[in-house]
Design a protein around this motif. Sequence first.
Motif, PDB file in Angstrom:
ATOM      1  N   SER A 192      34.834  40.433  68.102  1.00 45.55           N
ATOM      2  CA  SER A 192      35.308  41.515  68.793  1.00 45.55           C
ATOM      3  C   SER A 192      36.618  41.018  69.127  1.00 45.55           C
ATOM      4  O   SER A 192      37.718  42.105  69.217  1.00 45.55           O
ATOM      5  N   ILE A 193      37.175  39.882  69.401  1.00 47.83           N
ATOM      6  CA  ILE A 193      38.530  39.845  70.416  1.00 47.83           C
ATOM      7  C   ILE A 193      39.428  40.011  69.004  1.00 47.83           C
ATOM      8  O   ILE A 193      40.884  40.658  68.304  1.00 47.83           O
ATOM      9  N   VAL A 194      38.997  38.996  67.820  1.00 49.45           N
ATOM     10  CA  VAL A 194      39.324  38.914  66.577  1.00 49.45           C
ATOM     11  C   VAL A 194      39.485  40.365  66.093  1.00 49.45           C
ATOM     12  O   VAL A 194      41.017  40.715  65.599  1.00 49.45           O
ATOM     13  N   LEU A 195      38.751  41.194  65.714  1.00 52.44           N
ATOM     14  CA  LEU A 195      38.607  42.759  65.371  1.00 52.44           C
ATOM     15  C   LEU A 195      40.175  43.684  66.575  1.00 52.44           C
ATOM     16  O   LEU A 195      40.652  44.199  65.811  1.00 52.44           O
ATOM     17  N   LEU A 196      39.865  43.584  67.564  1.00 50.24           N
ATOM     18  CA  LEU A 196      40.726  43.564  68.641  1.00 50.24           C
ATOM     19  C   LEU A 196      42.103  43.424  68.242  1.00 50.24           C
ATOM     20  O   LEU A 196      42.792  44.718  68.255  1.00 50.24           O
ATOM     21  N   PHE A 197      42.446  42.230  68.059  1.00 50.92           N
ATOM     22  CA  PHE A 197      43.722  41.808  68.109  1.00 50.92           C
ATOM     23  C   PHE A 197      43.953  42.367  66.000  1.00 50.92           C
ATOM     24  O   PHE A 197      45.143  42.531  66.725  1.00 50.92           O
ATOM     25  N   VAL A 198      43.490  42.565  65.614  1.00 48.86           N
ATOM     26  CA  VAL A 198      44.074  42.703  64.115  1.00 48.86           C
ATOM     27  C   VAL A 198      43.938  43.981  64.164  1.00 48.86           C
ATOM     28  O   VAL A 198      45.360  45.427  63.816  1.00 48.86           O
ATOM     29  N   ALA A 199      43.260  45.030  64.675  1.00 47.31           N
ATOM     30  CA  ALA A 199      43.287  46.178  64.968  1.00 47.31           C
ATOM     31  C   ALA A 199      44.514  46.894  65.365  1.00 47.31           C
ATOM     32  O   ALA A 199      44.983  47.786  65.348  1.00 47.31           O
ATOM     33  N   LEU A 201      46.886  45.292  65.504  1.00 47.00           N
ATOM     34  CA  LEU A 201      48.630  44.937  65.301  1.00 47.00           C
ATOM     35  C   LEU A 201      48.552  46.005  63.932  1.00 47.00           C
ATOM     36  O   LEU A 201      49.338  46.533  64.031  1.00 47.00           O
ATOM     37  N   VAL A 202      47.991  45.863  63.352  1.00 48.11           N
ATOM     38  CA  VAL A 202      47.558  47.131  62.659  1.00 48.11           C
ATOM     39  C   VAL A 202      48.081  49.023  63.283  1.00 48.11           C
ATOM     40  O   VAL A 202      48.743  49.260  62.116  1.00 48.11           O
ATOM     41  N   ILE A 203      47.163  49.191  64.122  1.00 47.54           N
ATOM     42  CA  ILE A 203      47.139  50.791  64.478  1.00 47.54           C
ATOM     43  C   ILE A 203      47.753  50.518  65.863  1.00 47.54           C
ATOM     44  O   ILE A 203      47.698  51.762  66.047  1.00 47.54           O
ATOM     45  N   ALA A 209      42.772  52.085  71.745  1.00 45.49           N
ATOM     46  CA  ALA A 209      42.471  52.579  72.565  1.00 45.49           C
ATOM     47  C   ALA A 209      41.221  53.834  72.882  1.00 45.49           C
ATOM     48  O   ALA A 209      40.103  54.056  73.199  1.00 45.49           O
ATOM     49  N   LEU A 210      42.764  54.705  72.084  1.00 48.44           N
ATOM     50  CA  LEU A 210      41.389  55.987  71.753  1.00 48.44           C
ATOM     51  C   LEU A 210      40.116  55.917  70.805  1.00 48.44           C
ATOM     52  O   LEU A 210      39.418  56.847  71.592  1.00 48.44           O
ATOM     53  N   ILE A 211      40.093  54.926  70.096  1.00 47.81           N
ATOM     54  CA  ILE A 211      38.806  54.914  69.239  1.00 47.81           C
ATOM     55  C   ILE A 211      37.954  54.654  70.280  1.00 47.81           C
ATOM     56  O   ILE A 211      36.217  54.865  69.956  1.00 47.81           O
ATOM     57  N   ILE A 212      38.151  53.211  70.901  1.00 46.19           N
ATOM     58  CA  ILE A 212      37.381  52.596  72.162  1.00 46.19           C
ATOM     59  C   ILE A 212      36.222  53.509  72.461  1.00 46.19           C
ATOM     60  O   ILE A 212      35.130  53.613  73.439  1.00 46.19           O
ATOM     61  N   LEU A 213      36.918  54.201  73.098  1.00 48.77           N
ATOM     62  CA  LEU A 213      36.785  55.358  73.904  1.00 48.77           C
ATOM     63  C   LEU A 213      35.500  56.476  73.488  1.00 48.77           C
ATOM     64  O   LEU A 213      34.957  56.416  73.937  1.00 48.77           O
ATOM     65  N   GLY A 214      36.805  56.693  71.898  1.00 46.56           N
ATOM     66  CA  GLY A 214      35.825  57.508  71.534  1.00 46.56           C
ATOM     67  C   GLY A 214      33.961  56.609  71.434  1.00 46.56           C
ATOM     68  O   GLY A 214      33.524  57.597  71.027  1.00 46.56           O
ATOM     69  N   LEU A 215      34.468  56.073  70.678  1.00 42.73           N
ATOM     70  CA  LEU A 215      32.865  55.001  70.524  1.00 42.73           C
ATOM     71  C   LEU A 215      31.978  54.749  71.586  1.00 42.73           C
ATOM     72  O   LEU A 215      30.422  55.217  71.272  1.00 42.73           O
ATOM     73  N   ALA A 216      32.429  54.628  72.678  1.00 41.38           N
ATOM     74  CA  ALA A 216      31.732  54.679  73.663  1.00 41.38           C
ATOM     75  C   ALA A 216      31.322  55.868  74.229  1.00 41.38           C
ATOM     76  O   ALA A 216      30.222  56.299  75.086  1.00 41.38           O
ATOM     77  N   LEU A 217      31.741  57.323  74.361  1.00 40.67           N
ATOM     78  CA  LEU A 217      31.245  58.691  74.705  1.00 40.67           C
ATOM     79  C   LEU A 217      30.491  58.362  73.456  1.00 40.67           C
ATOM     80  O   LEU A 217      29.264  58.941  74.318  1.00 40.67           O
ATOM     81  N   ALA A 244      43.847  45.162  74.341  1.00 38.82           N
ATOM     82  CA  ALA A 244      45.113  45.793  72.720  1.00 38.82           C
ATOM     83  C   ALA A 244      45.787  45.315  73.372  1.00 38.82           C
ATOM     84  O   ALA A 244      47.479  45.316  73.452  1.00 38.82           O
ATOM     85  N   PHE A 245      46.517  46.556  74.744  1.00 40.15           N
ATOM     86  CA  PHE A 245      47.439  46.337  75.497  1.00 40.15           C
ATOM     87  C   PHE A 245      48.704  44.746  75.632  1.00 40.15           C
ATOM     88  O   PHE A 245      49.719  44.460  75.492  1.00 40.15           O
ATOM     89  N   SER A 246      47.416  44.312  76.136  1.00 37.46           N
ATOM     90  CA  SER A 246      48.545  42.769  75.585  1.00 37.46           C
ATOM     91  C   SER A 246      48.539  42.376  75.198  1.00 37.46           C
ATOM     92  O   SER A 246      49.896  41.518  74.719  1.00 37.46           O
ATOM     93  N   VAL A 247      47.570  42.606  73.440  1.00 35.81           N
ATOM     94  CA  VAL A 247      48.132  41.869  72.569  1.00 35.81           C
ATOM     95  C   VAL A 247      49.329  42.202  72.243  1.00 35.81           C
ATOM     96  O   VAL A 247      50.002  41.318  71.670  1.00 35.81           O
ATOM     97  N   ASN A 248      49.584  43.592  72.117  1.00 32.38           N
ATOM     98  CA  ASN A 248      50.698  44.056  71.877  1.00 32.38           C
ATOM     99  C   ASN A 248      52.246  43.996  72.941  1.00 32.38           C
ATOM    100  O   ASN A 248      53.054  43.571  72.267  1.00 32.38           O
ATOM    101  N   TYR A 249      52.058  43.196  73.994  1.00 34.58           N
ATOM    102  CA  TYR A 249      52.719  42.360  74.324  1.00 34.58           C
ATOM    103  C   TYR A 249      53.307  41.613  74.521  1.00 34.58           C
ATOM    104  O   TYR A 249      53.835  41.172  73.896  1.00 34.58           O
ATOM    105  N   ILE A 250      52.529  40.922  73.991  1.00 31.72           N
ATOM    106  CA  ILE A 250      52.347  39.052  73.255  1.00 31.72           C
ATOM    107  C   ILE A 250      52.552  39.586  72.049  1.00 31.72           C
ATOM    108  O   ILE A 250      53.984  38.457  72.172  1.00 31.72           O
ATOM    109  N   PHE A 251      52.294  39.448  71.503  1.00 33.05           N
ATOM    110  CA  PHE A 251      52.576  40.149  70.312  1.00 33.05           C
ATOM    111  C   PHE A 251      54.164  40.207  70.320  1.00 33.05           C
ATOM    112  O   PHE A 251      55.300  39.627  69.455  1.00 33.05           O
TER     113      PHE A 251
END
Lengths: 419, 624
Positions: A192-199, A201-203, A209-217, A244-251
């Motif tokens: 999951s971490i790898v997937l979230l990381f790549v996702a 960076l890509v989108i 966050a929105l997609i995760i929220l949607g899936l969770a609902l 996701a936000f921290s990956v973005n921040y770190i990146f």
Amino acid sequence: MNTSRPSVGNFDWVLIVLYLALVAVGWVNIYSASYNADMAMQFTMDNLFVKQLIWIGLGLVLIIFILFLDAKFFERFSSIIYIIALLSLLLLFPFGNTISGATSWYKIGSMTLQPSEFAKVATALALAKYLSDIQTNIKSLKDQFRAFVIIAIPALLIIPQPDPGSALVYAAFFFPLYREGLAAVYLILGFSIVLLFVATLVIGPVYVALIILGLALLLFYRNRKRKPSKRLYIGVVLGCALFAFSVNYIFENVFEQRHRDRFNIVLGKEVDAKSIGYNTAQSEIAIGNGGWFGRGFLEGTQTQGKFVPEQDTDYIFSAVGEEWGFLGSTLVVLLFIALILRVIQRSEKQKNEFSRIYGYSVAGILFVHFAVNIGMVIGLLPTVGIPLPFFSYGGSGLWGFTILLFIFVKLDGNRVNEW
Amino acid sequence: MRKLLLLFIVLFTGMVFVGRLFYLQIYDTSAAIQSENNAIKVVYDYPQRGHIYDRNDKLLVSNQPSYDLMAIPREIKPFDTVALCRLLQIEKEELVKALNRARNFSPRLPSPIVPTMSKEEYAFLGEQMRKFEGFYIQKRSLRDYQIDFGANFLGYIQQVNQSMIAKDPYYKSGDLIGRQGVEQQYEEILRGVKGVKRYQKDRFNREIGSFKNGALDTLPVPGKDIQLTIDAELQKYGESLMVNKRGGIVAIDPSTGEILALVAAPNFDPALLVGRERSKNYTLLDQDSIAKPLFDRVLKGQYPPGSPFKALTSLIGLQEGVIDTQERISCRGAYYYGGKKPMGCHQHRSPLAMVNGIAYSCNSYFATVYRRTIDKYDTPQEGIERWGNHLKSFGLGQYLGYDLPVGNRGLVPTKEMYNASYNYPKYRWGTTATISNAIGQGDVLMTPMQMVNFTAAIANKGWYVKPHILKNIKGVDSIPSIYKKKQYTTIDAKHFEPVIEGMNAVYNNPHGTAYTLRVPDIEICGKTGTAENYTKVNGKRMKLTDHSTFVAFAPKENPKIAIAVFVENGYWGSRYGGRIASVMIEKYLKGKVTRKDLENWVLTHSLEEEYAKPYSGEPFLINQ
């Protein structure tokens, strides 16, 4: 019959033949990648392929030495070997030699040795020893932590050399751990971490966050009759968003531009064949130039023009691709897969836990090198500088992998004596 | 499950890798091209372009060495711009512009920075070149003209542009290509094939040996020399006669179709289009929208033929059997056919039979013959079609098929054309609506080349060979067979006799329109023409002074030369056209001119004043 000196018939000849085939094909490509028309006929140490030939010859001596050692030697001395390896990594800081920016080598006369190539073997032995201990329970968090420490110490010593690529290889120890019963949740978490990381960076983090929220609902709604825990769902969504936000921040803020570039090139966000993407672009051109049957030995224009940097070490596979084409490079891929699968298969046959865990470590290490190296050369993964086992030029690497594999051959050959 | 994880990941990775390898190596083929650009340096060896000779083996066009300053943008190291500009004698902006263009074209491939420098300019530069890394000198050969005429059919050579490269991958940036004239027509023969040497490069762009040991290298194939059918002396003489006039002269050998002279006026010195000044000079010539020196009036200009067409009207009448050589037709000073205005004629004896009809150029005679020809058939549509087919057999209304790259079809009117313009079948049209066709003033249009071709067919009594300018390819010793084949007209040989007699009488009958233009000892057959023409001045259609046209061939027996002369606004046919035709014929057949009076008249008369009239902005008179 002396139990510790089994006859040659007990060794797995499939592994030995695959090893010899890979080393031979590798040397042919080092010859081509380092070929220089002016020096081709001079059998001197100035020629890389001459040096590599000597490494290979000495490697064969090493093999015989390993095969004649007592099989129990490795289990018995694994801790000492591990400590020596750690010391050799530690002593690099005061005594190491710096080559192209990384202090990873000892200089002995005109030879250089890279201890990180041997530390993998030591770590595999130490991990096998620890996990196979009757006292160790992989299900307990304490033992998991200890196993993790065994793996992490050499990796942490290698990172500041700096050689993050070689440190990354220690992720390979996940495979023996998992095989021995590490909870699947680590697998899911890691994935999951790898997937979230790549996702991310890509989108970008917002969409993630929105997609995760949607899936969770969606999931929550579907499982509503089973009265799912709201807290768990909220926690997971918040956790993912935070990640996701921290990956973005770190990146954006912690990574250096060169690191960002490496990711961006693989993700197709940036095409800059002139500077940072040069390696990958040239390597893809070289491989693409091969076609079905390749340009032929010493006929690859990219290879002979030395367009791909590091083409005798990390990028050696580009020479295979160009000069031997789709058929040749597929054959090399198949040889590696055959070798790894054979190691896995033989590991499963081990009655001795130590041998099995060690075997899995060997398979994992070979696989990570194979996947990360070729993935990088064919432009599927970011640039990570680790060698292709048996192919890349370099004595330490070749010896490291030879020792790694042949300890397993020895352990496997000794299997019959363990009844 | 735990046993299988690594197994599956390994297999999956292997599949992804093989798939990716398939994509890179088999599916996506762009890499091979990129690799070629990367790793192989191609050096061309340009062969010498073939020379051009005239029919008497006089050298017209040869070569001179020329030097291009080339640059490979990514190899350029910082350099002293001012020093280089001084060496090249160019402005700094010019150099910067050229370098930007080169970089945009390709950072890796060589581009010309200063093309076609002379030997002198090169000598100045050569020593200093090593100071400027990334630049080098490419030697080529440029045209060296031995003559200052013939630019219209010789053409010129220029650097290829992007669209030419796209059309023919033989050409690389900076290569030269023939444009216009024989340079374009026989480009591949003159050019030869450049030799290619491939060197393997390394990533620092150093040569590391020949590629595949030279297995793919080729030697240059030198261009072949060609010999033209042009008579340089006659051409030069023709151009001198046309100074200060517009129009053209075309002379061919009727027995072979060989073009002896092809004069388009105004003309220019072919050397203007050589070297560094080429582009500037070309622009100047191209922008002269009044004199249009680049417009080949002989090959591209389409004009009403005027009276020379009467010879064809006669031939078709005879072939269709609507007239014989004896019948005399009367003329009352005009031809009355029920139109608003009768077709006017001039003062002459009446009635006339065919020979004198041609000699006196009686409009009424030919109107009658034309009308009978069309009316022989049930409908004017069918008549026009039969008539048109006869004309087409003379090569009219279609591309003649000569070996020069420009041309025009001319026009032979068809029934469809008239049906459309009269809105048939709602409105009907009759023969008289097209009566002007009889005397070459209707809808028929011809290029001067087509005029000389039908004159040659008359001279040959019924056939012609497609006009051509190539006499021989040296070393091959042949020309395409199409230029050896006789093309037969639809007119029987016997019908040509009276027409030739009539054209001979134009010269020999004291009342003939070219009686004063006779040349001693040469029996010439000719026909004058005076073609009305119009232009637009400030959007208003205005009549200009008539074009002077003339066709002729000589000698009457075994003709050696057929000629068409066309002088814009030269007034009546014998005034300019006739005079020029006579002296040209004499020059060709005798090698010298005895009718100095005619020659001097032409040389000393200019039509520039006439040409200036419509642009003067003031009212003007015509036909004075």
